[in-house]
Design an enzyme around this catalytic site. Structure first.
Site, PDB file in Angstrom:
ATOM      1  CG  HIS A  36      43.550  97.591 -32.268  1.00 27.23           C
ATOM      2  ND1 HIS A  36      44.544  96.387 -32.504  1.00 27.23           N
ATOM      3  CD2 HIS A  36      43.593  99.025 -33.027  1.00 27.23           C
ATOM      4  CE1 HIS A  36      45.161  97.112 -33.291  1.00 27.23           C
ATOM      5  NE2 HIS A  36      44.949  98.239 -33.856  1.00 27.23           N
ATOM      6  CD  GLN A  60      49.439 104.842 -41.500  1.00 27.48           C
ATOM      7  OE1 GLN A  60      48.527 105.106 -42.094  1.00 27.48           O
ATOM      8  NE2 GLN A  60      49.722 104.656 -40.671  1.00 27.48           N
ATOM      9  CB  SER A 185      49.154  95.231 -35.379  1.00 31.32           C
ATOM     10  OG  SER A 185      48.373  95.851 -34.876  1.00 31.32           O
TER      11      SER A 185
HETATM   12  O1  PAF Z   1      47.412 104.053 -36.003  1.00 28.39           O
HETATM   13  C1  PAF Z   1      46.643 102.590 -36.618  1.00 28.39           C
HETATM   14  O2  PAF Z   1      46.593 102.482 -36.724  1.00 28.39           O
HETATM   15  C2  PAF Z   1      47.043 103.961 -38.158  1.00 28.39           C
HETATM   16  O3  PAF Z   1      48.145 104.902 -38.012  1.00 28.39           O
HETATM   17  C3  PAF Z   1      45.642 104.685 -38.272  1.00 28.39           C
HETATM   18  C4  PAF Z   1      45.211 106.480 -37.369  1.00 28.39           C
HETATM   19  C5  PAF Z   1      44.389 103.859 -38.611  1.00 28.39           C
HETATM   20  C6  PAF Z   1      45.621 105.222 -39.995  1.00 28.39           C
HETATM   21  O4  PAF Z   1      46.257 104.322 -41.051  1.00 28.39           O
END
Ligand code: PAF
Length: 279
Positions: A36, A60, A185
Site C-alpha cells: 500500500h 465485497q 494484509s
Molecule cells: O483492493 C482493496 O483493498 C479493496 O478491494 C478496495 C479497492 C480498497 C475496495 O474496497
C-alpha cells in the site's frame, strides 16, 4: 496529514487544500503494508494532493467470517501513512459510505464470471459499489491500484469506462516480501510456519515463467497446481492462465495477447492470491 471520517469534513479539507490541485487517490481497506505504501508514495510523487481511504467494505465480502477476521489496525496505519507525506486520510464508517443499502447491480459480463468472480460470488459488485462511492466522494483525477488484485484492476477500469468517469487508473507493481510472497494484509493472519510455506506460491509462479518455453499451457497449469498442492499447508483453489484484457482462458502460448497466470490458494483458513505475467 489530516484524518477525516465524514464526507462533509473530507470535502472541506479538499476545498481548503486548493481548488486547482489534482487529487490522487489510493483506496485501501487498511492493515497497511509496504505494498500500500508504495501506491501512496507514487501518488504523492505524482499529485499535489493525495487522499488515502481506509474502509473495510462489507459489501465485497461473500464470507462473513472473512469480514470478521479482516485485520483492523487504524492506529498503526496512520503512523505508516505519516511517513509517506500523504495529505488526507479518509476513514469513514459503514453508515457514512452506505447511508442506505447500495442496491446497484453492475454488469461486468465475462470479466466477473471467472476466477475471483466465480469463487467469490458478488465480490466484484461490492468492489464496484464501494470504489464508485469513494470516487464520488473524493473526486480524484488519478487512482492507484495494485497489480496483485489483477482481476479487480481490470474490472475497475471497465467500471470507470461504463460510468464515463474522468479518472485515470494507474496499475502499480506487486510488492513482495523477501521470500517472494506477495504482500497482503492477510499475510498478518498466517502463523510463522504458514507464512514460510506460503512463499512456495510465488516461487512456483516464477519457476512456471521459466518453464513456459518447455511446457504447453495445460501442462504448465497442471504442474503449478501439483507443485503447490504437494505442500501440506497449501490448497490451490484455482490457477488460470488468461489474457490480460478479457480474462479468458488462453489455450496456446502463440496467441497474440499478454498472458497472466492468476492463482488463489488457501493456506489454512487464509486465502491468498497472486499472479505472474508470462510475456
Ligand atoms: O483492493 C482493496 O483493498 C479493496 O478491494 C478496495 C479497492 C480498497 C475496495 O474496497
Amino acid at each position: 496529514m489530516k484524518l477525516v471520517g465524514t464526507v462533509k469534513d473530507l470535502q472541506k479539507e479538499l476545498m481548503q487544500a486548493s481548488d486547482t490541485a489534482g487529487v490522487g487517490f489510493v483506496p485501501t481497506m487498511g492493515a497497511l503494508h509496504e505494498g500500500h505504501l508504495a501506491l501512496v508514495r507514487r501518488a504523492v510523487a505524482e499529485n499535489q494532493l493525495v487522499v488515502v481511504s481506509i474502509f473495510v467494505n462489507p459489501t465485497q465480502f461473500n464470507d462473513p467470517k472473512d469480514l470478521e477476521r479482516y485485520p483492523r489496525t487504524l492506529e498503526n496505519d496512520l503512523k505508516l501513512l505519516e511517513s509517506t507525506a500523504c495529505h488526507i486520510v479518509f476513514a469513514p464508517s459503514v453508515q457514512e459510505v452506505y447511508p442506505k443499502p447500495d442496491t446497484r447491480k453492475f454488469n461486468f459480463g465475462m470479466l466477473e464470471t471467472v476466477m475471483e468472480g466465480k469463487f467469490r460470488l458478488g465480490h466484484f459488485n461490492g468492489v464496484a459499489q464501494v470504489v464508485s462511492r469513494l470516487f464520488d466522494m473524493v473526486q480524484p483525477q488519478i487512482a492507484y491500484f495494485g497489480l496483485k488484485d489483477f482481476q479487480q484492476l481490470v474490472i475497475i477500469k471497465n467500471m470507470v469506462k461504463q460510468l464515463g468517469l474522468p479518472i485515470e487508473i494507474v496499475a502499480c507493481d506487486i510488492v513482495r516480501e523477501k521470500s517472494g510472497l506477495a504482500m497482503s494484509s492477510r499475510n498478518e493472519l498466517l502463523s510463522a510456519e504458514q507464512r514460510e510455506n506460503a512463499a512456495l506460491i510465488s516461487q512456483t509462479l516464477f519457476a512456471a515463467k521459466q518453464l513456459s518455453t518447455q511446457k504447453n499451457v495445460q501442462e504448465l497449469a497442471n504442474w503449478v497446481v501439483d507443485t503447490i498442492n504437494k505442500n501440506p499447508f497449501l490448497d490451490v483453489e484455482y490457477f488460470e492462465i488468461v489474457d490480460d484484457e478479457q480474462l479468458q482462458a488462453v489455450n496456446n502460448w502463440n496467441e497474440e495477447n499478454t498472458k497472466v497466470g492468476c492463482i488463489a490458494v488457501f493456506c489454512g483458513k487464509i486465502r491468498l492470491i497472486d499472479n505472474i505475467v508470462f510475456n
